[in-house]
Scaffold this active site. Structure first.
Site, PDB file in Angstrom:
ATOM      1  CG  HIS A  40       1.028   2.462  -8.190  1.00  0.00           C
ATOM      2  ND1 HIS A  40       0.931   1.514  -9.181  1.00  0.00           N
ATOM      3  CD2 HIS A  40       1.128   1.752  -7.033  1.00  0.00           C
ATOM      4  CE1 HIS A  40       0.985   0.300  -8.656  1.00  0.00           C
ATOM      5  NE2 HIS A  40       1.110   0.410  -7.348  1.00  0.00           N
ATOM      6  CD  GLU A  90       0.567   2.645  -2.797  1.00  0.00           C
ATOM      7  OE1 GLU A  90      -0.062   2.777  -3.869  1.00  0.00           O
ATOM      8  OE2 GLU A  90       0.776   1.525  -2.281  1.00  0.00           O
ATOM      9  CD  GLN A 100      -2.297   0.069  -7.018  1.00  0.00           C
ATOM     10  OE1 GLN A 100      -2.207   0.811  -6.049  1.00  0.00           O
ATOM     11  NE2 GLN A 100      -1.937  -1.208  -6.962  1.00  0.00           N
ATOM     12  N   GLY A 116      -1.486   0.043   1.010  1.00  0.00           N
ATOM     13  CA  GLY A 116      -1.542   1.254   0.207  1.00  0.00           C
ATOM     14  C   GLY A 116      -2.358   1.002  -1.048  1.00  0.00           C
ATOM     15  CB  CYS A 126       2.196  -4.403  -6.685  1.00  0.00           C
ATOM     16  SG  CYS A 126       1.218  -3.129  -7.530  1.00  0.00           S
ATOM     17  CG  LEU A 127      -3.063  -4.440  -3.227  1.00  0.00           C
ATOM     18  CD1 LEU A 127      -4.046  -3.455  -2.604  1.00  0.00           C
ATOM     19  CD2 LEU A 127      -3.225  -5.823  -2.602  1.00  0.00           C
TER      20      LEU A 127
HETATM   21  O1  K1U Z   1       0.180  -0.236  -4.107  1.00  0.00           O
HETATM   22  C1  K1U Z   1      -0.143  -1.391  -3.891  1.00  0.00           C
HETATM   23  O2  K1U Z   1      -0.240  -2.179  -4.808  1.00  0.00           O
HETATM   24  C2  K1U Z   1      -0.373  -1.856  -2.489  1.00  0.00           C
HETATM   25  C3  K1U Z   1       0.834  -2.566  -1.907  1.00  0.00           C
HETATM   26  C4  K1U Z   1       1.681  -1.548  -1.173  1.00  0.00           C
HETATM   27  C5  K1U Z   1       3.075  -1.947  -0.814  1.00  0.00           C
HETATM   28  C6  K1U Z   1       3.395  -3.169  -0.288  1.00  0.00           C
HETATM   29  C7  K1U Z   1       4.692  -3.491   0.056  1.00  0.00           C
HETATM   30  C8  K1U Z   1       5.664  -2.561  -0.098  1.00  0.00           C
HETATM   31  C9  K1U Z   1       5.355  -1.347  -0.625  1.00  0.00           C
HETATM   32  C10 K1U Z   1       4.060  -1.032  -0.973  1.00  0.00           C
HETATM   33  C11 K1U Z   1       0.326  -3.639  -0.960  1.00  0.00           C
HETATM   34  O3  K1U Z   1      -0.313  -3.354  -0.001  1.00  0.00           O
HETATM   35  S1  K1U Z   1       0.701  -5.279  -1.335  1.00  0.00           S
HETATM   36  C12 K1U Z   1       0.009  -6.192   0.044  1.00  0.00           C
HETATM   37  C13 K1U Z   1       0.812  -6.071   1.282  1.00  0.00           C
HETATM   38  O4  K1U Z   1       1.930  -5.620   1.246  1.00  0.00           O
HETATM   39  C14 K1U Z   1       0.246  -6.485   2.569  1.00  0.00           C
HETATM   40  C15 K1U Z   1      -0.952  -7.137   2.672  1.00  0.00           C
HETATM   41  C16 K1U Z   1      -1.469  -7.506   3.900  1.00  0.00           C
HETATM   42  C17 K1U Z   1      -0.776  -7.252   5.032  1.00  0.00           C
HETATM   43  C18 K1U Z   1       0.433  -6.611   4.964  1.00  0.00           C
HETATM   44  C19 K1U Z   1       0.943  -6.227   3.741  1.00  0.00           C
HETATM   45 ZN    ZN Z   2       1.378  -1.260  -6.178  1.00  0.00          ZN
END
Ligand code: K1U
Ligand code: ZN
Length: 173
Positions: free
Chosen positions: A140, A137, A50, A45, A94-95
């Site tokens: 955010h 999301e 972001q 997401g 979270c990225l």
């Molecule tokens: O919003 C963001 O920062 C993105 C975030 C979203 C999210 C992750 C986990 C739970 C809820 C929301 C991410 O994508 S973090 C990276 C991640 O979860 C992931 C990366 C590669 C493969 C699978 C998952």
């Molecule tokens: Zn996030």
């Protein structure tokens, strides 16, 4: 185009984002860039703040299986219209807070209404990882991060780690 992702702490991640009006080609291009940025990160997401844009736009694709067809979703002005009583706990990341993960408890299912890239109203009930992700999301867009669900000690420890990471990145490490 890959967009730079803001790292916490950053005042732009704490803002209440503005609803979008007409869905313009510029907004569709931003959504496409956000999807490209999300896949490249990689993530499931991404929300407009972001990437420094304080508008109510999120993208996501929570398809897990490598052999399954991707489902890139673009949601303008997403609104939760129903939340389940039952909850689920997921170890979120979270990225904007790289390499930090913590359990967050949220409603297990939510119904969300939004405008799609053609400006058409859509509504869908999300479950499992999709429900967790869409709530993360939408948070955010309201200036809320998953660490805001944690206790003050854990939250400030993560914030200090991110300040250190940003100092190191600024020095070119
Ligand atoms: O919003 C963001 O920062 C993105 C975030 C979203 C999210 C992750 C986990 C739970 C809820 C929301 C991410 O994508 S973090 C990276 C991640 O979860 C992931 C990366 C590669 C493969 C699978 C998952
Ligand atoms: Zn996030």
């Amino acid at each position: 185009m890959i967009l730079p992702i803001l790292i916490h702490p950053d005042p732009r991640l704490k803002k209440l984002c503005d609803p979008v009006g007409q869905i313009t080609d510029d907004l569709r291009r931003l959504a496409d860039d956000m999807l490209q940025t999300m896949y490249e990160a990689p993530g499931i997401g991404l929300a407009a703040p972001q990437v420094g844009v304080t508008k109510r736009l999120i993208v996501m694709d929570c398809v897990k299986a490598a052999d399954a067809a991707p489902r890139p979703m673009v949601l303008f002005n997403p609104e939760i219209t129903w939340s389940s009583e039952d909850t689920s706990t997921y170890e979120e990341g979270c990225l904007s807070i790289p390499d930090q993960y913590a359990d967050v408890q949220r409603p297990a299912s939510v119904t969300v209404r939004w405008l799609d890239r053609e400006g058409q109203a859509q509504e869908e009930t999300f479950t499992d990882l999709w429900a967790t992700c869409v709530q993360h999301e939408i948070d955010h867009l309201n200036g809320k991060l998953f660490i805001d669900y944690l206790g003050p000690m854990k939250r400030s420890m993560i914030t200090r780690k991110m300040e250190k990471l940003k100092r190191e990145r600024a020095r070119g490490h």
